[in-house]
Design an enzyme around this catalytic site. Sequence first.
Site, short mmCIF file in Angstrom:
data_model
loop_
_atom_site.label_atom_id
_atom_site.label_comp_id
_atom_site.label_asym_id
_atom_site.label_seq_id
_atom_site.Cartn_x
_atom_site.Cartn_y
_atom_site.Cartn_z
N ILE A 13 -12.57 -1.50 -0.52
CA ILE A 13 -11.90 -2.03 -1.72
C ILE A 13 -12.33 -1.11 -2.87
O ILE A 13 -13.52 -0.88 -3.05
CB ILE A 13 -12.32 -3.49 -1.93
CG1 ILE A 13 -11.65 -4.35 -0.83
CG2 ILE A 13 -11.96 -3.98 -3.32
CD1 ILE A 13 -12.18 -5.75 -0.72
N CYS B 90 0.82 -1.22 0.00
CA CYS B 90 0.00 0.00 0.00
C CYS B 90 0.85 1.26 0.00
O CYS B 90 0.32 2.37 -0.16
CB CYS B 90 -0.94 0.00 1.20
SG CYS B 90 -2.01 -1.44 1.25
N HIS C 41 -9.54 3.30 -1.14
CA HIS C 41 -8.12 2.92 -1.05
C HIS C 41 -7.74 1.95 -2.17
O HIS C 41 -7.55 0.76 -1.93
CB HIS C 41 -7.88 2.30 0.34
CG HIS C 41 -6.46 1.92 0.64
ND1 HIS C 41 -5.37 2.57 0.10
CD2 HIS C 41 -5.97 0.93 1.46
CE1 HIS C 41 -4.27 1.99 0.55
NE2 HIS C 41 -4.60 1.00 1.37
N LYS D 40 -10.36 5.94 4.45
CA LYS D 40 -11.65 5.42 4.88
C LYS D 40 -12.78 5.89 3.96
O LYS D 40 -13.59 5.10 3.51
CB LYS D 40 -11.94 5.86 6.33
CG LYS D 40 -13.34 5.59 6.79
CD LYS D 40 -13.58 4.09 6.87
CE LYS D 40 -15.01 3.69 6.71
NZ LYS D 40 -15.53 3.84 5.33
N CYS E 165 -12.99 0.24 8.42
CA CYS E 165 -12.08 -0.27 7.38
C CYS E 165 -12.11 0.60 6.14
O CYS E 165 -13.19 1.02 5.69
CB CYS E 165 -12.52 -1.67 6.94
SG CYS E 165 -12.70 -2.85 8.28
N SER E 166 -10.94 0.84 5.54
CA SER E 166 -10.93 1.44 4.21
C SER E 166 -11.55 0.42 3.27
O SER E 166 -11.43 -0.79 3.48
CB SER E 166 -9.49 1.76 3.78
OG SER E 166 -8.70 0.60 3.81
N1 COA Z 1 -16.75 1.69 4.22
C1 COA Z 1 -18.01 2.07 3.93
N2 COA Z 1 -18.86 1.33 3.23
C2 COA Z 1 -18.41 0.16 2.78
C3 COA Z 1 -17.11 -0.30 3.03
C4 COA Z 1 -16.27 0.51 3.77
N3 COA Z 1 -15.03 0.13 4.08
N4 COA Z 1 -16.94 -1.49 2.43
C5 COA Z 1 -18.13 -1.79 1.84
N5 COA Z 1 -18.97 -0.78 2.07
C6 COA Z 1 -20.36 -0.73 1.66
C7 COA Z 1 -20.52 -1.15 0.23
O1 COA Z 1 -20.58 -0.04 -0.65
C8 COA Z 1 -21.82 -1.89 0.29
O2 COA Z 1 -22.88 -0.94 0.26
P1 COA Z 1 -24.19 -1.23 -0.62
O3 COA Z 1 -24.76 -2.51 -0.05
O4 COA Z 1 -25.01 -0.02 -0.41
O5 COA Z 1 -23.69 -1.41 -2.02
C9 COA Z 1 -21.85 -2.52 1.68
O6 COA Z 1 -21.00 -1.70 2.48
C10 COA Z 1 -21.37 -3.96 1.72
O7 COA Z 1 -20.20 -4.02 0.93
P2 COA Z 1 -19.44 -5.33 0.54
O8 COA Z 1 -18.64 -5.02 -0.68
O9 COA Z 1 -20.39 -6.48 0.52
O10 COA Z 1 -18.45 -5.47 1.76
P3 COA Z 1 -17.50 -6.68 2.04
O11 COA Z 1 -18.03 -7.35 3.25
O12 COA Z 1 -17.27 -7.49 0.82
O13 COA Z 1 -16.13 -5.93 2.39
C11 COA Z 1 -14.59 -5.12 3.99
C12 COA Z 1 -16.03 -5.10 3.51
C13 COA Z 1 -14.43 -4.12 5.13
C14 COA Z 1 -14.21 -6.53 4.50
C15 COA Z 1 -13.66 -4.73 2.81
O14 COA Z 1 -14.00 -3.43 2.39
C16 COA Z 1 -12.20 -4.80 3.20
O15 COA Z 1 -11.61 -5.87 3.23
N6 COA Z 1 -11.55 -3.65 3.51
C17 COA Z 1 -10.16 -3.63 3.87
C18 COA Z 1 -9.30 -3.59 2.63
C19 COA Z 1 -7.85 -3.71 3.00
O16 COA Z 1 -7.45 -4.58 3.76
N7 COA Z 1 -7.01 -2.85 2.42
C20 COA Z 1 -5.60 -2.87 2.67
C21 COA Z 1 -5.32 -2.21 3.95
S1 COA Z 1 -3.72 -2.52 4.57
#
Ligand code: COA
Length: 371
Positions: free
Chosen positions: A211, A85, A324, A320, A208-209
Site C-alpha cells: 500500500i 488499478c 503500487h 512489488k 503482494c504489492s
Molecule cells: N512488501 C514488502 N514489505 C511490506 C509490504 C509489501 N507488500 N507490505 C508491508 N510491508 C512491510 C512494511 O513496510 C512493514 O515494515 P516495517 O515493520 O519495517 O515498517 C511491515 O512489512 C508490515 O507492514 P504492514 O503495513 O503492517 O502490513 P499490512 O499487514 O498492514 O499489509 C498487505 C500487508 C500485504 C496485506 C498489504 O500491503 C496489502 O494489502 N497489499 C495488497 C494491496 C492491493 O491489494 N493492491 C491492489 C492490487 S489489485
Amino acid sequence: MNTDVFLIGSGQTRFGEWWEKGIRDLMYEAIDGALESAPCTALDIDTVIVANMIAERTNAQAHLGALASSLLPHRPPALRVESACASGAVALHTACALLESGRAKTVLVLGVEKMTDVPPAEVSTALMGAADSEKDAPCGLTFPGIFGLVAQRYMFEYGLTREQLNTVSAAHHRNAVANPFAQFRAEIPAEKISQSPKVADPLCLLDCSPISDGAAACILSTAFESDMKLAASQLASDAVSLTERESITSFPATKKAMEKALEEADTDRSSISHIEVHDCFSIAAVINVEDLGFAEPGRGIELYEQADPVPTINASGGLKACGHPVAATGIKQLIDVSKQLRNSGNRWGLSHNFGGACASCGIHILEHIHV
Ligand code: COA
C-alpha cells in the site's frame, strides 16, 4: 496511432509512505519533474487528465482534475479518469484519443494515489471497489484473497511450486535496488519470500504489492517532438468477477490488448526489449508474461528463472518493490520503459497495466526513434 504522439516529459515522486505530504504535494512534485524534463512550458499544456481510484475514501478529496489544473498558472481544462488499478493506462489512452482527434495538442497525464492516511483495512475495502460488489465482496474476499485463489488454481493446473514462485518477488526486489524511486530497495533472498507472513494462502506478504503513496506524470504531445513515440495505446475489458470467467489462470483482456497493440505499432513481440507488467501479486506476473505471449501457458516462471530474460521484465522493480499507489502505476510504468529504452538504446518497449483481476487492461508500446 492516427498521428504522431510523443512522450516529451515525465516526472514522479518516489513511491512510499509520505505521511508529511498531502495529495496536492505529490501531484505538484510529479508535475514539476515532468515540466522540467520537457521542451514545453506549463502554458503549453492545453489539457490535464488525472488518474485516481480512491481519493474520496482515503483523502476525502474528489474533483482531482480541477485540483491538478489549479497547480498550473493558466488552469487548463481538466478531467479525471478511474479504472481501478488500470486508471493510469486508461488516462494515457484518453490523452492519446484527444491528441489523435486534434482536440488537444499537449496533455499532462497525472496519476496519483495517497493510500497510507487511513488504516490498511479501509484501503482493502476501498480497493475491493475494483471487484464485483455483488458477486465477490459478499464472500469476504479481498484482492490478496482473489489472487490467492488464482495462485492455488495455477499451481494445481501447472504444478508451479511455492519455491519457484519465490523467484518472482526476489527478482523484482533485486531490480529495485538500482531504482531511486522504488519504495523498497533491498535485495531479498528468494527463500525469504515464502517465509514472510502468510496473507492469503499460498501468497505471503512478500508476494503482494504494498500500500503506497505516490504520483507520476507524463506530458504527451503532437506539437512537440522527442525520441519517444507512442506506437500503440490499446485497452481491453473482461467480466469484473472471476466467477464469470472460463479460466482464472489466464486473463483474456491482456491477450486482446496485446494483439491490438502489436498490430497498431506494426511490430512483433520478438522486437520488444523491455516490458513492465502489472505484478500486483507475484502470480499475476507469471500469468501476464504468458498472456502477453512471451511464454507458453504454465511456463512463465521459466523467464524468472533465467538470469537475464529477454525481454527484461520489470527492470524497475515492478509494483512489488516500487510500490503500487494504484492509479499512478500505469503512468510510472511508461516512464520506466522510456528510461530503459534510453539506457539500452533499444527500439521497442511495452507497459502492461491492469485493473481488478484484469477486468480492464491497458497496453502501451513505446518506440525509441533515434537509434
Ligand atoms: N512488501 C514488502 N514489505 C511490506 C509490504 C509489501 N507488500 N507490505 C508491508 N510491508 C512491510 C512494511 O513496510 C512493514 O515494515 P516495517 O515493520 O519495517 O515498517 C511491515 O512489512 C508490515 O507492514 P504492514 O503495513 O503492517 O502490513 P499490512 O499487514 O498492514 O499489509 C498487505 C500487508 C500485504 C496485506 C498489504 O500491503 C496489502 O494489502 N497489499 C495488497 C494491496 C492491493 O491489494 N493492491 C491492489 C492490487 S489489485
